[in-house]
Design a protein around this motif. Structure first.
Motif, PDB file in Angstrom:
ATOM      1  N   UNK A  93      60.846  79.946  71.056  1.00 22.98           N
ATOM      2  CA  UNK A  93      62.129  80.495  71.510  1.00 22.98           C
ATOM      3  C   UNK A  93      61.927  81.638  72.512  1.00 22.98           C
ATOM      4  N   UNK A  94      61.204  82.721  72.145  1.00 22.97           N
ATOM      5  CA  UNK A  94      61.000  83.779  73.150  1.00 22.97           C
ATOM      6  C   UNK A  94      60.154  83.314  74.324  1.00 22.97           C
ATOM      7  N   UNK A  95      59.278  82.323  74.110  1.00 22.15           N
ATOM      8  CA  UNK A  95      58.448  81.825  75.208  1.00 22.15           C
ATOM      9  C   UNK A  95      59.310  81.229  76.309  1.00 22.15           C
ATOM     10  N   UNK A  96      60.286  80.426  75.916  1.00 24.36           N
ATOM     11  CA  UNK A  96      61.188  79.821  76.893  1.00 24.36           C
ATOM     12  C   UNK A  96      62.004  80.895  77.602  1.00 24.36           C
ATOM     13  N   UNK A  97      62.484  81.871  76.823  1.00 20.75           N
ATOM     14  CA  UNK A  97      63.306  82.939  77.407  1.00 20.75           C
ATOM     15  C   UNK A  97      62.483  83.804  78.358  1.00 20.75           C
ATOM     16  N   UNK A  98      61.240  84.131  77.971  1.00 24.15           N
ATOM     17  CA  UNK A  98      60.387  84.925  78.843  1.00 24.15           C
ATOM     18  C   UNK A  98      60.067  84.178  80.132  1.00 24.15           C
ATOM     19  N   UNK A  99      59.903  82.843  80.044  1.00 27.55           N
ATOM     20  CA  UNK A  99      59.641  82.052  81.241  1.00 27.55           C
ATOM     21  C   UNK A  99      60.810  82.152  82.226  1.00 27.55           C
ATOM     22  N   UNK A 121      67.175  97.089  87.072  1.00 30.48           N
ATOM     23  CA  UNK A 121      66.510  96.382  85.988  1.00 30.48           C
ATOM     24  C   UNK A 121      66.493  97.193  84.694  1.00 30.48           C
ATOM     25  N   UNK A 122      66.818  98.496  84.803  1.00 33.60           N
ATOM     26  CA  UNK A 122      66.881  99.319  83.593  1.00 33.60           C
ATOM     27  C   UNK A 122      68.059  98.946  82.705  1.00 33.60           C
ATOM     28  N   UNK A 123      68.920  98.025  83.175  1.00 35.09           N
ATOM     29  CA  UNK A 123      69.969  97.497  82.307  1.00 35.09           C
ATOM     30  C   UNK A 123      69.389  96.783  81.090  1.00 35.09           C
ATOM     31  N   UNK A 124      68.096  96.461  81.146  1.00 37.72           N
ATOM     32  CA  UNK A 124      67.461  95.811  79.997  1.00 37.72           C
ATOM     33  C   UNK A 124      67.506  96.718  78.761  1.00 37.72           C
ATOM     34  N   UNK A 125      67.604  98.032  78.973  1.00 42.95           N
ATOM     35  CA  UNK A 125      67.755  98.954  77.844  1.00 42.95           C
ATOM     36  C   UNK A 125      69.066  98.685  77.125  1.00 42.95           C
ATOM     37  N   UNK A 126      70.123  98.446  77.899  1.00 42.64           N
ATOM     38  CA  UNK A 126      71.428  98.138  77.322  1.00 42.64           C
ATOM     39  C   UNK A 126      71.383  96.822  76.553  1.00 42.64           C
ATOM     40  N   UNK A 127      70.841  95.786  77.164  1.00 42.61           N
ATOM     41  CA  UNK A 127      70.806  94.476  76.502  1.00 42.61           C
ATOM     42  C   UNK A 127      69.932  94.514  75.251  1.00 42.61           C
ATOM     43  N   UNK A 128      68.828  95.266  75.316  1.00 43.43           N
ATOM     44  CA  UNK A 128      67.972  95.400  74.130  1.00 43.43           C
ATOM     45  C   UNK A 128      68.723  96.093  73.000  1.00 43.43           C
ATOM     46  N   UNK A 129      69.490  97.136  73.338  1.00 45.76           N
ATOM     47  CA  UNK A 129      70.270  97.846  72.324  1.00 45.76           C
ATOM     48  C   UNK A 129      71.314  96.932  71.688  1.00 45.76           C
ATOM     49  N   UNK A 130      72.000  96.159  72.521  1.00 48.08           N
ATOM     50  CA  UNK A 130      73.040  95.275  71.999  1.00 48.08           C
ATOM     51  C   UNK A 130      72.459  94.198  71.082  1.00 48.08           C
ATOM     52  N   UNK A 131      71.352  93.587  71.495  1.00 47.90           N
ATOM     53  CA  UNK A 131      70.736  92.561  70.657  1.00 47.90           C
ATOM     54  C   UNK A 131      70.134  93.171  69.389  1.00 47.90           C
ATOM     55  N   UNK A 186      67.728  90.705  82.560  1.00 40.47           N
ATOM     56  CA  UNK A 186      67.880  91.763  81.555  1.00 40.47           C
ATOM     57  C   UNK A 186      68.344  91.199  80.219  1.00 40.47           C
ATOM     58  N   UNK A 187      69.274  90.247  80.264  1.00 37.50           N
ATOM     59  CA  UNK A 187      69.719  89.598  79.035  1.00 37.50           C
ATOM     60  C   UNK A 187      68.565  88.858  78.369  1.00 37.50           C
ATOM     61  N   UNK A 188      67.770  88.170  79.184  1.00 36.06           N
ATOM     62  CA  UNK A 188      66.618  87.442  78.652  1.00 36.06           C
ATOM     63  C   UNK A 188      65.616  88.399  78.036  1.00 36.06           C
ATOM     64  N   UNK A 189      65.362  89.524  78.726  1.00 35.07           N
ATOM     65  CA  UNK A 189      64.416  90.512  78.244  1.00 35.07           C
ATOM     66  C   UNK A 189      64.872  91.105  76.916  1.00 35.07           C
ATOM     67  N   UNK A 190      66.156  91.445  76.823  1.00 32.15           N
ATOM     68  CA  UNK A 190      66.675  92.033  75.596  1.00 32.15           C
ATOM     69  C   UNK A 190      66.579  91.099  74.404  1.00 32.15           C
ATOM     70  N   UNK A 191      67.014  89.842  74.592  1.00 32.17           N
ATOM     71  CA  UNK A 191      66.980  88.885  73.489  1.00 32.17           C
ATOM     72  C   UNK A 191      65.551  88.560  73.068  1.00 32.17           C
ATOM     73  N   UNK A 192      64.684  88.267  74.041  1.00 29.70           N
ATOM     74  CA  UNK A 192      63.306  87.889  73.719  1.00 29.70           C
ATOM     75  C   UNK A 192      62.562  89.039  73.049  1.00 29.70           C
ATOM     76  N   UNK A 193      62.795  90.268  73.523  1.00 36.50           N
ATOM     77  CA  UNK A 193      62.126  91.421  72.944  1.00 36.50           C
ATOM     78  C   UNK A 193      62.518  91.655  71.492  1.00 36.50           C
ATOM     79  N   UNK A 194      63.822  91.551  71.209  1.00 28.50           N
ATOM     80  CA  UNK A 194      64.304  91.762  69.844  1.00 28.50           C
ATOM     81  C   UNK A 194      63.851  90.624  68.935  1.00 28.50           C
TER      82      UNK A 194
END
Length: 345
Positions: A93-99, A121-131, A186-194
């Motif tokens: 799952x995260x592999x596909x998202x990271x790709x 690209x710092x919006x990834x902080x927001x998406x990470x927080x939301x996820x 950023x959405x991909x980064x947040x979801x995959x990271x969490x």
């Protein structure tokens, strides 16, 4: 004890310094590698394949040296990849998202100035927080929610009039495409990271083995991306069209970036990580001025300050409430109980 503390401190600041330099150089070098005529550009999907493969190989080497013998190395791989195949399959799952994220980063830097991309690209902080709130039930303080609002304002300032001006030819750039690519990335980064954090916290599997699992699925999905998106182009121009020493440097930086972040999370804390990210933004802007004849507008400068303030506020630890002597005994008893802690992402 003192020696262990000194070693930990050294590793902390060494990893932070490495993250700052790597984050700055990656964006600048990615942008510079795309400043060629379209017919001479390398195929970004092929670069993602090499990046995933390189990351997996590095992690395999680390596991090999940790196991010390080839027999134990093979036994460990067989256990985690074959016997625990259901657990391994979850990492697809995260592999596909990271790709998807890695490919979108190339699209973004091809259509945005390096400094604009770095700040947006710092919006990834927001998406990470939301996820984190949705998937990990993480609680954010009022200051952290406020920092997310400041982040939005800062990014809005950066996007005004493209964030700045440049003498570099931008006739083949599309600001809208670049902005959309950054947001989806950023959405991909947040979801995959969490999701990756959930996998790490839910088992005793090392971060290196998890990265091997990620790299295994990431290489497969990246190859599929090449075949689906650029097969005709490769048939016409070749797999290595546009490759140069700089392109190989970009691939190496992207491959090792995730490993550096793992070291930062291990040895540093979030507030220092925020300072490292903020510093990399400043350095990227300075580098863009000299390398790309980039001119920073007042709107961009204000937006960059807002973003850096937001990063600092989000990573700032919460103030601890003073404990009365009457509650000290109860606190000591509570601290002896196992408590599941979630670290900020």
């Amino acid at each position: 004890m003192a020696q262990e503390l000194e070693t930990s401190t050294t590793l902390k600041y060494a990893s932070l310094l490495t993250l700052t330099v790597q984050n700055t150089l990656l964006i600048v070098s990615m942008r510079y590698s795309r400043l060629v005529p379209p017919e001479q550009r390398y195929i970004t999907t092929t670069a993602v394949v090499f990046s995933e493969f390189a990351k997996m190989c590095v992690c395999l080497l680390i596991i090999f040296f940790r196991e010390k013998t080839f027999k134990e190395f093979v036994k460990t791989l067989h256990h985690h990849l074959i016997e625990e195949w259901k657990d391994t399959l979850k990492m697809s799952v995260p592999a596909i998202v990271y790709m998807i994220q890695n490919n979108l980063q190339y699209v973004a830097v091809s259509n945005l100035e390096a400094a604009v991309f770095q700040v947006t690209y710092q919006l990834k902080i927001l998406t990470t927080a939301l996820f984190s709130v949705l998937l990990l039930s993480k609680k954010l303080s009022g200051a952290q929610w406020g920092s997310l609002v400041i982040l939005f304002v800062g990014v809005a300032f950066v996007q005004v009039q493209g964030g700045g001006t440049s003498k570099v030819n931008t006739t083949d750039q599309n600001q809208i495409v670049g902005l959309i690519a950054v947001i989806v990335s950023c959405l991909s980064s947040g979801f995959a990271g969490v999701y990756f954090e959930m996998m790490l916290k839910g088992s005793n599997v090392s971060v290196w083995m998890r990265n091997v699992q990620l790299g295994m699925f990431g290489s497969i999905t990246a190859i599929l991306g090449v075949l689906l998106k650029d097969y005709d182009t490769i048939q016409k121009n070749g797999y290595f069209v546009g490759y140069s020493p700089l392109v190989w440097i970009v691939i190496s930086q992207q491959a090792f970036g995730g490993l550096i972040v793992a070291l930062v999370v291990r040895y540093a804390d979030n507030i220092l990580k925020g300072f490292a990210t903020s510093l990399s933004i400043i350095l990227s802007c300075i580098a863009a001025v000299f390398l790309f004849d980039y001119f920073i507008t007042p709107f961009f400068a204000i937006g960059a300050v807002f973003v850096m303030v937001a990063i600092y506020l989000y990573g700032k630890p919460r103030a601890q409430q003073p404990t009365s002597p009457l509650l000290a005994d109860k606190k000591d008893q509570d601290e002896q109980l196992p408590i599941k802690k979630l670290t900020p992402t």
